[in-house]
Motif scaffolding. Structure first.
Motif, PDB file in Angstrom:
ATOM      1  N   ARG A 199       0.094   7.404   5.356  1.00 14.53           N
ATOM      2  CA  ARG A 199      -1.247   7.463   4.747  1.00 14.53           C
ATOM      3  C   ARG A 199      -1.937   6.101   4.826  1.00 14.53           C
ATOM      4  O   ARG A 199      -3.127   6.025   5.123  1.00 14.53           O
ATOM      5  N   LEU A 200      -1.193   5.031   4.574  1.00 19.49           N
ATOM      6  CA  LEU A 200      -1.761   3.690   4.666  1.00 19.49           C
ATOM      7  C   LEU A 200      -2.247   3.401   6.084  1.00 19.49           C
ATOM      8  O   LEU A 200      -3.341   2.869   6.281  1.00 19.49           O
ATOM      9  N   ARG A 201      -1.445   3.759   7.071  1.00 21.78           N
ATOM     10  CA  ARG A 201      -1.855   3.571   8.469  1.00 21.78           C
ATOM     11  C   ARG A 201      -3.150   4.331   8.761  1.00 21.78           C
ATOM     12  O   ARG A 201      -4.054   3.806   9.402  1.00 21.78           O
ATOM     13  N   ALA A 202      -3.216   5.566   8.278  1.00 22.71           N
ATOM     14  CA  ALA A 202      -4.411   6.388   8.509  1.00 22.71           C
ATOM     15  C   ALA A 202      -5.632   5.775   7.815  1.00 22.71           C
ATOM     16  O   ALA A 202      -6.728   5.730   8.391  1.00 22.71           O
ATOM     17  N   LEU A 203      -5.445   5.295   6.600  1.00 23.53           N
ATOM     18  CA  LEU A 203      -6.556   4.684   5.868  1.00 23.53           C
ATOM     19  C   LEU A 203      -7.034   3.401   6.548  1.00 23.53           C
ATOM     20  O   LEU A 203      -8.238   3.165   6.674  1.00 23.53           O
TER      21      LEU A 203
ATOM     22  N   PHE B 209       7.292   1.199   0.938  1.00 24.18           N
ATOM     23  CA  PHE B 209       6.524   2.440   0.919  1.00 24.18           C
ATOM     24  C   PHE B 209       7.415   3.628   1.260  1.00 24.18           C
ATOM     25  O   PHE B 209       8.320   3.515   2.088  1.00 24.18           O
ATOM     26  N   GLU B 210       7.143   4.746   0.638  1.00 21.55           N
ATOM     27  CA  GLU B 210       7.760   5.999   1.067  1.00 21.55           C
ATOM     28  C   GLU B 210       7.166   6.328   2.430  1.00 21.55           C
ATOM     29  O   GLU B 210       6.036   5.907   2.726  1.00 21.55           O
ATOM     30  N   PRO B 211       7.891   7.066   3.280  1.00 21.74           N
ATOM     31  CA  PRO B 211       7.352   7.366   4.621  1.00 21.74           C
ATOM     32  C   PRO B 211       5.948   7.982   4.581  1.00 21.74           C
ATOM     33  O   PRO B 211       5.094   7.616   5.396  1.00 21.74           O
TER      34      PRO B 211
END
Length: 149
Positions: free
Chosen positions: A133-137, A126-128
């Motif tokens: 964004r994934l963590r937030a989702l 993943f790009e940073p």
């Protein structure tokens, strides 16, 4: 179209299917890299928590998202391997506090390197900004599901 394909077609649109597949893939890979250390993923998770602070079995069960009964069994196994020791709490004599032994710390450090390498490989995909964004989702998913609907 075969049965498996029809099932996949029905499951693919479901978000839970993708979350479960990701979890299973991550746990399988961590299990593979932890095997040479004689550890399961739940044992590693308990040792990881104990590397931060000594905890009771009930506290560890909550942190590791397992039942107290499962944690009792897990701790007995780690204790038999001389990776964890349990002593009565200074506050409550009925409560046992678990902590890593010297050899437990040594095994954990090596196992942790292997587990961190798995997570680094995952993060590298993943790009940073994507990872953030994934963590937030995922945090939002945990929050909404934790609210019980």
């Amino acid at each position: 179209m075969g049965v498996e394909e029809r099932i996949a077609e029905k499951l693919d649109p479901r978000l839970g299917t993708h979350l479960k597949r990701a979890e299973v893939a991550l746990m399988a890979e961590k299990g593979r890299v932890l095997k040479p250390f004689g550890l399961s993923v739940p044992q590693y998770a308990a040792m990881h928590a104990l590397s931060v602070a000594p905890l009771s079995g009930a506290q560890l069960a909550r942190v590791c998202c397992v039942t107290p009964q499962s944690m009792t069994s897990l701790l007995s196994t780690l204790e038999s391997k001389n990776l964890v020791e349990r002593t009565p709490s200074e506050v409550h004599a009925q409560v046992l506090i678990a902590r890593l032994t010297r050899s437990g710390h040594a095994v954990f450090r090596k196992a942790n390197e292997a587990a961190l390498a798995v997570e680094a490989r995952l993060s590298a995909e993943f790009e940073p900004e994507e990872e953030e964004r994934l963590r937030a989702l995922l945090a939002r998913a945990v929050k909404v599901l934790g609210e019980g609907g």
